[in-house]
Design an enzyme around this catalytic site. Structure first.
Site, PDB file in Angstrom:
ATOM      1  N   THR A 132       0.815  -1.213   0.000  1.00 45.81           N
ATOM      2  CA  THR A 132       0.000   0.000   0.000  1.00 45.81           C
ATOM      3  C   THR A 132       0.851   1.266   0.000  1.00 45.81           C
ATOM      4  O   THR A 132       1.991   1.254   0.475  1.00 45.81           O
ATOM      5  CB  THR A 132      -0.902  -0.013   1.259  1.00 45.81           C
ATOM      6  OG1 THR A 132      -1.543   1.240   1.391  1.00 45.81           O
ATOM      7  CG2 THR A 132      -0.087  -0.246   2.529  1.00 45.81           C
ATOM      8  N   ASP A 133       0.255   2.354  -0.464  1.00 47.18           N
ATOM      9  CA  ASP A 133       0.946   3.648  -0.403  1.00 47.18           C
ATOM     10  C   ASP A 133       0.986   4.205   1.022  1.00 47.18           C
ATOM     11  O   ASP A 133       1.736   5.145   1.304  1.00 47.18           O
ATOM     12  CB  ASP A 133       0.289   4.667  -1.349  1.00 47.18           C
ATOM     13  CG  ASP A 133      -1.180   4.955  -1.049  1.00 47.18           C
ATOM     14  OD1 ASP A 133      -1.746   4.335  -0.133  1.00 47.18           O
ATOM     15  OD2 ASP A 133      -1.760   5.814  -1.741  1.00 47.18           O
ATOM     16  N   GLU A 134       0.180   3.604   1.925  1.00 51.02           N
ATOM     17  CA  GLU A 134       0.107   4.158   3.289  1.00 51.02           C
ATOM     18  C   GLU A 134       1.417   3.997   4.048  1.00 51.02           C
ATOM     19  O   GLU A 134       1.617   4.643   5.076  1.00 51.02           O
ATOM     20  CB  GLU A 134      -1.045   3.503   4.065  1.00 51.02           C
ATOM     21  CG  GLU A 134      -2.383   3.763   3.413  1.00 51.02           C
ATOM     22  CD  GLU A 134      -3.573   3.600   4.340  1.00 51.02           C
ATOM     23  OE1 GLU A 134      -3.394   3.449   5.558  1.00 51.02           O
ATOM     24  OE2 GLU A 134      -4.707   3.642   3.831  1.00 51.02           O
ATOM     25  N   TYR A 158      -2.245  -0.408  10.909  1.00 51.43           N
ATOM     26  CA  TYR A 158      -2.311  -1.094   9.610  1.00 51.43           C
ATOM     27  C   TYR A 158      -1.080  -0.784   8.765  1.00 51.43           C
ATOM     28  O   TYR A 158      -0.390  -1.690   8.291  1.00 51.43           O
ATOM     29  CB  TYR A 158      -3.584  -0.682   8.852  1.00 51.43           C
ATOM     30  CG  TYR A 158      -3.536  -1.025   7.373  1.00 51.43           C
ATOM     31  CD1 TYR A 158      -3.578  -2.342   6.939  1.00 51.43           C
ATOM     32  CD2 TYR A 158      -3.418  -0.012   6.407  1.00 51.43           C
ATOM     33  CE1 TYR A 158      -3.508  -2.661   5.589  1.00 51.43           C
ATOM     34  CE2 TYR A 158      -3.356  -0.316   5.052  1.00 51.43           C
ATOM     35  CZ  TYR A 158      -3.399  -1.649   4.658  1.00 51.43           C
ATOM     36  OH  TYR A 158      -3.325  -1.952   3.313  1.00 51.43           O
ATOM     37  N   LYS A 162       1.989  -3.215   7.441  1.00 51.68           N
ATOM     38  CA  LYS A 162       2.307  -3.415   6.014  1.00 51.68           C
ATOM     39  C   LYS A 162       3.755  -2.982   5.744  1.00 51.68           C
ATOM     40  O   LYS A 162       4.464  -3.620   4.952  1.00 51.68           O
ATOM     41  CB  LYS A 162       1.344  -2.617   5.126  1.00 51.68           C
ATOM     42  CG  LYS A 162      -0.079  -3.149   5.087  1.00 51.68           C
ATOM     43  CD  LYS A 162      -0.228  -4.548   4.510  1.00 51.68           C
ATOM     44  CE  LYS A 162       0.012  -4.613   3.008  1.00 51.68           C
ATOM     45  NZ  LYS A 162      -0.323  -5.963   2.465  1.00 51.68           N
TER      46      LYS A 162
HETATM   47  P1  NAD Z   1      -9.625  -7.504   2.013  1.00 55.68           P
HETATM   48  O1  NAD Z   1      -9.674  -7.193   3.481  1.00 55.68           O
HETATM   49  O2  NAD Z   1     -10.832  -7.242   1.183  1.00 55.68           O
HETATM   50  O3  NAD Z   1      -9.248  -9.041   1.804  1.00 55.68           O
HETATM   51  C1  NAD Z   1      -8.251  -9.678   2.539  1.00 55.68           C
HETATM   52  C2  NAD Z   1      -8.380 -11.179   2.306  1.00 55.68           C
HETATM   53  O4  NAD Z   1      -7.320 -11.832   3.044  1.00 55.68           O
HETATM   54  C3  NAD Z   1      -9.699 -11.769   2.810  1.00 55.68           C
HETATM   55  O5  NAD Z   1     -10.229 -12.650   1.851  1.00 55.68           O
HETATM   56  C4  NAD Z   1      -9.299 -12.517   4.082  1.00 55.68           C
HETATM   57  O6  NAD Z   1     -10.121 -13.641   4.360  1.00 55.68           O
HETATM   58  C5  NAD Z   1      -7.872 -12.933   3.747  1.00 55.68           C
HETATM   59  N1  NAD Z   1      -7.059 -13.155   4.960  1.00 55.68           N
HETATM   60  C6  NAD Z   1      -6.967 -12.342   6.038  1.00 55.68           C
HETATM   61  N2  NAD Z   1      -6.145 -12.900   6.959  1.00 55.68           N
HETATM   62  C7  NAD Z   1      -5.699 -14.071   6.428  1.00 55.68           C
HETATM   63  C8  NAD Z   1      -4.810 -15.083   6.885  1.00 55.68           C
HETATM   64  N3  NAD Z   1      -4.227 -15.006   8.093  1.00 55.68           N
HETATM   65  N4  NAD Z   1      -4.559 -16.134   6.074  1.00 55.68           N
HETATM   66  C9  NAD Z   1      -5.159 -16.222   4.851  1.00 55.68           C
HETATM   67  N5  NAD Z   1      -6.021 -15.302   4.381  1.00 55.68           N
HETATM   68  C10 NAD Z   1      -6.280 -14.233   5.154  1.00 55.68           C
HETATM   69  O7  NAD Z   1      -8.357  -6.717   1.463  1.00 55.68           O
HETATM   70  P2  NAD Z   1      -8.146  -5.985   0.060  1.00 55.68           P
HETATM   71  O8  NAD Z   1      -8.680  -4.621   0.150  1.00 55.68           O
HETATM   72  O9  NAD Z   1      -8.578  -6.895  -1.022  1.00 55.68           O
HETATM   73  O10 NAD Z   1      -6.548  -5.868   0.058  1.00 55.68           O
HETATM   74  C11 NAD Z   1      -5.745  -6.927  -0.452  1.00 55.68           C
HETATM   75  C12 NAD Z   1      -4.286  -6.553  -0.306  1.00 55.68           C
HETATM   76  O11 NAD Z   1      -4.033  -5.349  -1.029  1.00 55.68           O
HETATM   77  C13 NAD Z   1      -3.848  -6.272   1.133  1.00 55.68           C
HETATM   78  O12 NAD Z   1      -2.557  -6.790   1.302  1.00 55.68           O
HETATM   79  C14 NAD Z   1      -3.857  -4.757   1.234  1.00 55.68           C
HETATM   80  O13 NAD Z   1      -2.914  -4.316   2.178  1.00 55.68           O
HETATM   81  C15 NAD Z   1      -3.451  -4.380  -0.181  1.00 55.68           C
HETATM   82  N6  NAD Z   1      -3.918  -3.065  -0.656  1.00 55.68           N
HETATM   83  C16 NAD Z   1      -5.248  -2.743  -0.558  1.00 55.68           C
HETATM   84  C17 NAD Z   1      -5.689  -1.528  -1.079  1.00 55.68           C
HETATM   85  C18 NAD Z   1      -7.146  -1.115  -1.027  1.00 55.68           C
HETATM   86  O14 NAD Z   1      -7.472   0.011  -1.380  1.00 55.68           O
HETATM   87  N7  NAD Z   1      -8.062  -1.994  -0.640  1.00 55.68           N
HETATM   88  C19 NAD Z   1      -4.769  -0.649  -1.669  1.00 55.68           C
HETATM   89  C20 NAD Z   1      -3.411  -1.012  -1.736  1.00 55.68           C
HETATM   90  C21 NAD Z   1      -3.012  -2.243  -1.228  1.00 55.68           C
HETATM   91  O1  DAU Z   2      -4.207   3.890   0.385  1.00 61.18           O
HETATM   92  C1  DAU Z   2      -4.408   2.517   0.262  1.00 61.18           C
HETATM   93  C2  DAU Z   2      -5.278   2.022   1.398  1.00 61.18           C
HETATM   94  O2  DAU Z   2      -6.600   2.467   1.126  1.00 61.18           O
HETATM   95  C3  DAU Z   2      -5.249   0.513   1.574  1.00 61.18           C
HETATM   96  O3  DAU Z   2      -3.945   0.111   1.899  1.00 61.18           O
HETATM   97  C4  DAU Z   2      -6.223   0.080   2.677  1.00 61.18           C
HETATM   98  O4  DAU Z   2      -6.249  -1.337   2.763  1.00 61.18           O
HETATM   99  C5  DAU Z   2      -7.604   0.585   2.307  1.00 61.18           C
HETATM  100  O5  DAU Z   2      -8.514   0.272   3.346  1.00 61.18           O
HETATM  101  C6  DAU Z   2      -7.575   2.092   2.076  1.00 61.18           C
HETATM  102  O6  DAU Z   2      -7.336   2.806   3.325  1.00 61.18           O
HETATM  103  P1  DAU Z   2      -8.138   4.132   3.694  1.00 61.18           P
HETATM  104  O7  DAU Z   2      -8.117   4.312   5.153  1.00 61.18           O
HETATM  105  O8  DAU Z   2      -7.675   5.274   2.846  1.00 61.18           O
HETATM  106  O9  DAU Z   2      -9.615   3.714   3.157  1.00 61.18           O
HETATM  107  P2  DAU Z   2     -11.067   3.939   3.780  1.00 61.18           P
HETATM  108  O10 DAU Z   2     -12.040   3.545   2.737  1.00 61.18           O
HETATM  109  O11 DAU Z   2     -11.205   3.360   5.145  1.00 61.18           O
HETATM  110  O12 DAU Z   2     -11.129   5.537   3.946  1.00 61.18           O
HETATM  111  C7  DAU Z   2     -10.937   6.398   2.837  1.00 61.18           C
HETATM  112  C8  DAU Z   2     -10.983   7.809   3.347  1.00 61.18           C
HETATM  113  O13 DAU Z   2     -12.331   8.115   3.748  1.00 61.18           O
HETATM  114  C9  DAU Z   2     -10.123   8.068   4.571  1.00 61.18           C
HETATM  115  O14 DAU Z   2      -9.596   9.380   4.510  1.00 61.18           O
HETATM  116  C10 DAU Z   2     -11.100   7.956   5.743  1.00 61.18           C
HETATM  117  C11 DAU Z   2     -12.400   8.453   5.135  1.00 61.18           C
HETATM  118  N1  DAU Z   2     -13.642   7.843   5.657  1.00 61.18           N
HETATM  119  C12 DAU Z   2     -13.708   6.482   5.687  1.00 61.18           C
HETATM  120  C13 DAU Z   2     -14.841   5.852   6.136  1.00 61.18           C
HETATM  121  C14 DAU Z   2     -14.940   4.336   6.203  1.00 61.18           C
HETATM  122  C15 DAU Z   2     -14.712   8.629   6.024  1.00 61.18           C
HETATM  123  O15 DAU Z   2     -14.637   9.885   5.980  1.00 61.18           O
HETATM  124  N2  DAU Z   2     -15.840   8.012   6.453  1.00 61.18           N
HETATM  125  C16 DAU Z   2     -15.954   6.660   6.545  1.00 61.18           C
HETATM  126  O16 DAU Z   2     -17.018   6.149   6.991  1.00 61.18           O
END
Ligand code: NAD
Ligand code: DAU
Length: 356
Positions: A132-134, A158, A162
């Site tokens: 992630t970019d975080e 989180y 990561k």
């Molecule tokens: P998600 O939470 O939707 O899915 C995570 C999956 O991992 C689920 O299916 C869960 O059952 C599985 N999991 C969790 N713990 C586990 C374990 N111990 N063993 C096996 N499986 C397990 O997450 P996502 O949003 O699809 O993100 C996927 C990956 O991409 C993560 O590594 C996250 O850090 C990264 N990422 C997410 C975003 C985003 O915006 N969602 C952006 C950049 C990177």
């Molecule tokens: O940047 C990549 C990341 O983006 C991933 O690594 C994470 O897995 C993914 O969850 C996401 O993180 P964020 O915290 O940015 O996503 P989230 O959807 O939780 O929130 C997006 C923005 O919106 C953040 O600034 C918080 C805000 N927010 C979020 C929720 C759930 C609100 O204002 N209200 C809300 O109810």
């Protein structure tokens, strides 16, 4: 065959579906099915022998070793993680366990497996870590976007977990020579995203007439990328990325949260007008997230230059597709809210092996 971890989650499931739509190389999908894992995401693969699902934990070293020995994948694409920042604030332990210990366990199992491969099998093996970019922390309004050399400065449990996993992956390459690749991507959105994240939460709440919670002043900025574009980037990095390198992936699409929410409201007003009035009336300012990073922005020039990847969707096209998907798949959201998606798993999958 490739081994995908976390392939029942949001991005993992999109990746598995895209992968099998684009070719015939089978996928071994290892997922613990936490609250975020939903096999209903993969319902269209029922009966498809190219998808082998195993319910299991990436922290289970014996299981991972056995799967590698039995299935001999040519690559591991590692998505499995605890992914939600708010949950990490309330319960950081699971994040350290899965994201740090789980990645460590996978790396060790991969190293043992890879080290006894020979010839082309060893040369071609890849461990792709999805991150992630975080990990780069937060930006001021005038700071340049994150590049691959921006120092790590994670601010939430989180992102710290990561960041730790990214460092382990890097070290396993430098110390042991494991052929790794890392991607650091911005905020994804699209089909099958668990409705705890901003975009699906806002769509679901608006349709239910519930408040649309905006943390703080709503002016925190994220870069948004359509999930299919992230999956395409991962495929490119897997195919042609340089070993040991990291690639930032982003949509050149910075937007404040308030603008995201207003855009969704406008699309819903168009597609499903509410007799009670415009959906924006539901916007509700709530207490800010502790340690809330102000701004993320990605400089994606490296992956564009080296691998020729570019996002196919603009935010305008991607968010329209996404809103349309949630409108057309309200059962999916309803099953998540009611918990019925857990029953669906029991009814349709026998715990292990290919879908029934
Ligand atoms: P998600 O939470 O939707 O899915 C995570 C999956 O991992 C689920 O299916 C869960 O059952 C599985 N999991 C969790 N713990 C586990 C374990 N111990 N063993 C096996 N499986 C397990 O997450 P996502 O949003 O699809 O993100 C996927 C990956 O991409 C993560 O590594 C996250 O850090 C990264 N990422 C997410 C975003 C985003 O915006 N969602 C952006 C950049 C990177
Ligand atoms: O940047 C990549 C990341 O983006 C991933 O690594 C994470 O897995 C993914 O969850 C996401 O993180 P964020 O915290 O940015 O996503 P989230 O959807 O939780 O929130 C997006 C923005 O919106 C953040 O600034 C918080 C805000 N927010 C979020 C929720 C759930 C609100 O204002 N209200 C809300 O109810």
């Amino acid at each position: 065959m490739i081994l995908v971890t976390g392939g029942a989650g949001f991005i993992g499931a999109n990746f598995v579906l895209d992968w099998l739509a684009a070719g015939d190389e089978p996928v071994l999908n290892l997922d613990a099915l936490t609250y975020a894992g939903n096999l209903e995401n993969l319902a269209s693969l029922r009966g498809d022998a190219r998808h082998v699902f195993v319910q299991g934990d990436i922290c289970d070293r014996a299981l991972v070793a056995r799967l590698l020995a039995e299935h001999r994948p040519r690559a591991i694409v590692h998505f499995a993680a605890e992914s939600h920042v708010d949950r990490s604030i309330h319960g950081p332990g699971a994040f350290v366990r899965t994201n740090v210990e789980g990645t460590f366990t996978l790396l060790e199992a991969a190293r043992a497996y890879w080290s006894v491969l020979t010839g082309a099998e060893q040369e071609d093996f890849r461990f792709l870590h999805v991150s992630t970019d975080e990990v780069y922390g937060t930006l001021g309004a005038d700071d340049p976007p994150f590049t691959e050399t921006t120092p790590y400065a994670p601010n939430s449990p989180y992102s710290a977990s990561k960041a730790a996993s990214d460092h382990l992956v890097r070290a396993w390459h430098h110390t042991y020579g494991l052929p790794v690749l890392t991607t650091n991507c911005s905020n994804n959105y699209g089909p099958y995203q668990f409705p705890e994240k901003l975009i699906p939460l806002v769509i679901a709440n608006a349709l239910a007439g519930k408040p649309l919670p905006i943390y703080g002043d709503g002016l925190n900025v994220r870069d948004w990328l359509y999930v299919g574009d992230h999956c395409a980037a991962i495929r490119e990095v897997l195919a042609r990325g340089r070993l040991g390198e990291t690639y930032n992936v982003g949509g050149w699409n910075e937007m404040p949260n308030l603008e995201i929410v207003r855009t969704i409201c406008a699309l819903l007003d168009e597609a499903r007008p509410d007799p009670a009035g415009p959906y924006e009336r539901l916007i509700t300012y709530v207490t800010d997230r502790p340690g809330h990073d102000r701004r993320y922005a990605i400089d994606a020039r490296k992956i564009e230059r080296e691998l020729g990847w570019r996002p196919a969707e603009t935010f305008a096209t991607g968010i329209r597709r996404t809103v349309a998907w949630y409108l057309a798949n309200q059962d999916w959201v309803a099953h998540v809210h009611s918990g019925a998606y857990r029953e669906w798993i029991t009814a349709n999958y026998a715990g292990r092996g290919a879908p029934a």
